[in-house]
Design a protein around this motif. Structure first.
Motif, PDB file in Angstrom:
ATOM      1  N   SER A 169       1.121  -1.368   0.539  1.00  0.00           N
ATOM      2  CA  SER A 169       0.452   0.084  -0.129  1.00  0.00           C
ATOM      3  C   SER A 169       0.763   1.367   0.325  1.00  0.00           C
ATOM      4  O   SER A 169       0.478   2.631  -0.701  1.00  0.00           O
ATOM      5  CB  SER A 169      -0.670   0.102   1.374  1.00  0.00           C
ATOM      6  N   ASP A 178      -6.680   7.809   7.712  1.00  0.00           N
ATOM      7  CA  ASP A 178      -6.898   6.467   7.582  1.00  0.00           C
ATOM      8  C   ASP A 178      -6.869   6.273   6.112  1.00  0.00           C
ATOM      9  O   ASP A 178      -6.010   4.617   5.651  1.00  0.00           O
ATOM     10  CB  ASP A 178      -8.730   6.109   7.912  1.00  0.00           C
ATOM     11  N   THR A 223      -3.272   2.345  10.611  1.00  0.00           N
ATOM     12  CA  THR A 223      -3.884   1.081  10.284  1.00  0.00           C
ATOM     13  C   THR A 223      -2.265   0.164  10.774  1.00  0.00           C
ATOM     14  O   THR A 223      -2.057  -1.096  11.325  1.00  0.00           O
ATOM     15  CB  THR A 223      -4.839   0.528   9.141  1.00  0.00           C
ATOM     16  N   ASP A 283      -9.390  -7.017  10.677  1.00  0.00           N
ATOM     17  CA  ASP A 283      -9.456  -4.771  10.240  1.00  0.00           C
ATOM     18  C   ASP A 283      -8.734  -4.398   9.595  1.00  0.00           C
ATOM     19  O   ASP A 283      -9.130  -4.101   8.876  1.00  0.00           O
ATOM     20  CB  ASP A 283      -9.972  -5.450  11.396  1.00  0.00           C
ATOM     21  N   GLU A 284      -7.003  -4.343  11.159  1.00  0.00           N
ATOM     22  CA  GLU A 284      -6.884  -3.485  10.266  1.00  0.00           C
ATOM     23  C   GLU A 284      -6.024  -4.458   8.526  1.00  0.00           C
ATOM     24  O   GLU A 284      -4.957  -3.615   7.947  1.00  0.00           O
ATOM     25  CB  GLU A 284      -5.258  -4.123  11.538  1.00  0.00           C
ATOM     26  N   THR A 305      -7.749  -3.704   6.191  1.00  0.00           N
ATOM     27  CA  THR A 305      -7.974  -2.278   6.080  1.00  0.00           C
ATOM     28  C   THR A 305      -6.998  -2.267   4.761  1.00  0.00           C
ATOM     29  O   THR A 305      -6.642  -1.334   3.789  1.00  0.00           O
ATOM     30  CB  THR A 305      -7.988  -1.326   6.723  1.00  0.00           C
ATOM     31  N   VAL A 330      -6.944  -3.259   1.205  1.00  0.00           N
ATOM     32  CA  VAL A 330      -8.517  -2.385   0.596  1.00  0.00           C
ATOM     33  C   VAL A 330      -7.374  -0.673   0.583  1.00  0.00           C
ATOM     34  O   VAL A 330      -7.747  -0.607  -1.086  1.00  0.00           O
ATOM     35  CB  VAL A 330      -9.523  -1.614   1.692  1.00  0.00           C
ATOM     36  N   LEU A 331      -6.795  -0.310   1.390  1.00  0.00           N
ATOM     37  CA  LEU A 331      -5.723   0.838   0.730  1.00  0.00           C
ATOM     38  C   LEU A 331      -5.017   0.304   0.044  1.00  0.00           C
ATOM     39  O   LEU A 331      -4.710   1.160  -1.615  1.00  0.00           O
ATOM     40  CB  LEU A 331      -4.649   1.385   1.805  1.00  0.00           C
TER      41      LEU A 331
END
Length: 406
Positions: free
Chosen positions: A291, A342, A348, A368-369, A372, A375-376
């Motif tokens: 990311s 975020d 994160t 969750d992290e 995330t 997703v990034l």
């Protein structure tokens, strides 16, 4: 495929033939790893100087002063005859706190009256403030407990019962995940993750800015891709994808080594908690690095010179630090700032890495992290692909170096 491997080799060539890029992407990480934790090796701030105003000058007040001086967090640096004189000593920088023992202190204690001792500490420096007040609180609490127990013993109560009567509801406190309550254990592991992100962003921007200064190597990449047939076989977007993935793999391999060095050697060398196994760290570090890399490859197209990349990306270091969530909870930030936080992989990433390495969490605990970060990674990958595709087809004027820079 040829353009993919050529992109890897070209990126390594740009990095290792550029002294500035080597300094940011290699040397800086080694220097930071060894020099940043050194100031925090003592972990706990001890012997903070305080000035004592003893207006009672009794045996009991002198005993309290000795207890303050013997406490590991505080040190009696000076005596003052009044509060004004003590304030002058603090303003002169010779002490960080003041302890005032009032007149009639011992007499009130022996009569069974309440005698108040005042403590003042420099609250502009939270760490000093905490140490001074903790030292004063524990010293006065110990003296107060001793007086109360002796008073109860004087009534004929056994010492065991007297101690229980003095503290009928004892509180057991255990600091979790940071047994020494050390400042270094608190701040260094988080900052190391931030160093990985910022040096990576600055390094990618520096290499991209240098590329622009030298006349748009993107164009040569595109021409090279077309010459070997990749461009005709897969179309312009395929060529952009191959070059993008080649660059990403080059940085990922380099920073995977840095990550192993940080989490495997630096943590052990400085005694930081490392409870995560290697495979779990690898699963988590992969989306984090990717990311950051795709974010860097997205933004580097904006820089027309290496100086511009340095100026802009170094400016982002402090905001990234404040938005990372370890100096102030992200949940307590204004909504728009929390949204910006975020969008940064470090926010994160730091939360996840700290839970893995210090709390002993497993990958499912940081699901969750981890999601995330993926997703990034996906979002920045698409943006990087678009900017790479656009830069290959940008007008010659856009790829032209800045006037006077070449």
């Amino acid at each position: 495929m040829t353009s993919f491997f050529r992109a890897i080799l070209d990126e390594y060539r740009r990095i290792f033939l550029d002294a500035g890029a080597v300094l940011v992407l290699v040397a800086a990480l080694v220097l930071y790893a060894f020099f940043y934790p050194i100031p925090y090796l003592p972990e706990v701030l001890k012997h903070v100087p305080v000035v004592v105003v003893d207006l009672d000058q009794s045996e009991l007040s002198r005993k309290l002063v000795r207890m303050i001086d013997a406490h590991e967090l505080t040190h009696v640096a000076a005596d003052a005859r009044s509060l004004c004189e003590a304030e002058d000593i603090v303003r002169a920088g010779k002490a960080d706190g003041v302890l005032v023992i009032p007149q009639q202190f011992e007499r009130k204690v022996r009569r069974g009256d309440q005698a108040q001792v005042a403590a003042y500490a420099d609250a502009s420096y939270f760490l000093v403030y905490r140490q001074v007040l903790t030292g004063a609180l524990e010293a006065t609490g110990t003296l107060s407990a001793g007086i109360e127990i002796r008073r109860l013993q004087a009534t004929g109560m056994p010492i065991d019962q007297a101690m229980k009567a003095r503290d009928p509801l004892p509180l057991t406190m255990r600091p979790l995940f940071n047994p020494t309550e050390g400042y270094g254990t608190y701040i260094v592991p988080a900052v190391l993750v931030l160093i990985l992100q910022q040096t990576l962003l600055v390094g990618i921007g520096l290499v991209g800015g240098t590329e622009r200064e030298r006349g748009g190597k993107h164009g040569r990449d595109a021409r090279a891709a077309r010459q070997d047939g990749v461009g005709r076989a897969s179309g312009p977007s395929g060529s952009a994808l191959s070059i993008l993935l080649g660059k990403a793999v080059a940085y990922f391999a380099l920073y995977l080594v840095h990550s192993l060095f940080y989490f495997g050697i630096v943590y052990k060398l400085f005694g930081f908690q490392q409870r995560a196994d290697a495979l779990t760290l690898l699963w988590f570090v992969t989306p984090f690095l990717l990311s950051v890399i795709f974010l860097g490859l997205t933004t580097r197209v904006l820089f027309r010179s290496r100086e511009m990349a340095l100026q802009v990306l170094l400016f982002t270091s402090l905001p990234a630090l404040f938005l990372a969530g370890f100096s102030w909870p992200v949940e307590a930030l204004p909504r728009w700032l929390a949204t910006c936080a975020d969008a940064l992989p470090s926010t994160t990433g730091i939360a996840g890495f700290l839970r893995l390495t210090q709390m002993g969490a497993v990958l499912s605990d940081v699901r969750d992290e981890w999601l995330t970060l993926w997703v990034l990674c996906g979002a920045y990958f698409v943006l990087a692909w678009i900017t790479q595709w656009w830069s290959l087809r940008a007008p010659i004027a856009w790829r032209r170096p800045l006037q006077g820079t070449d």
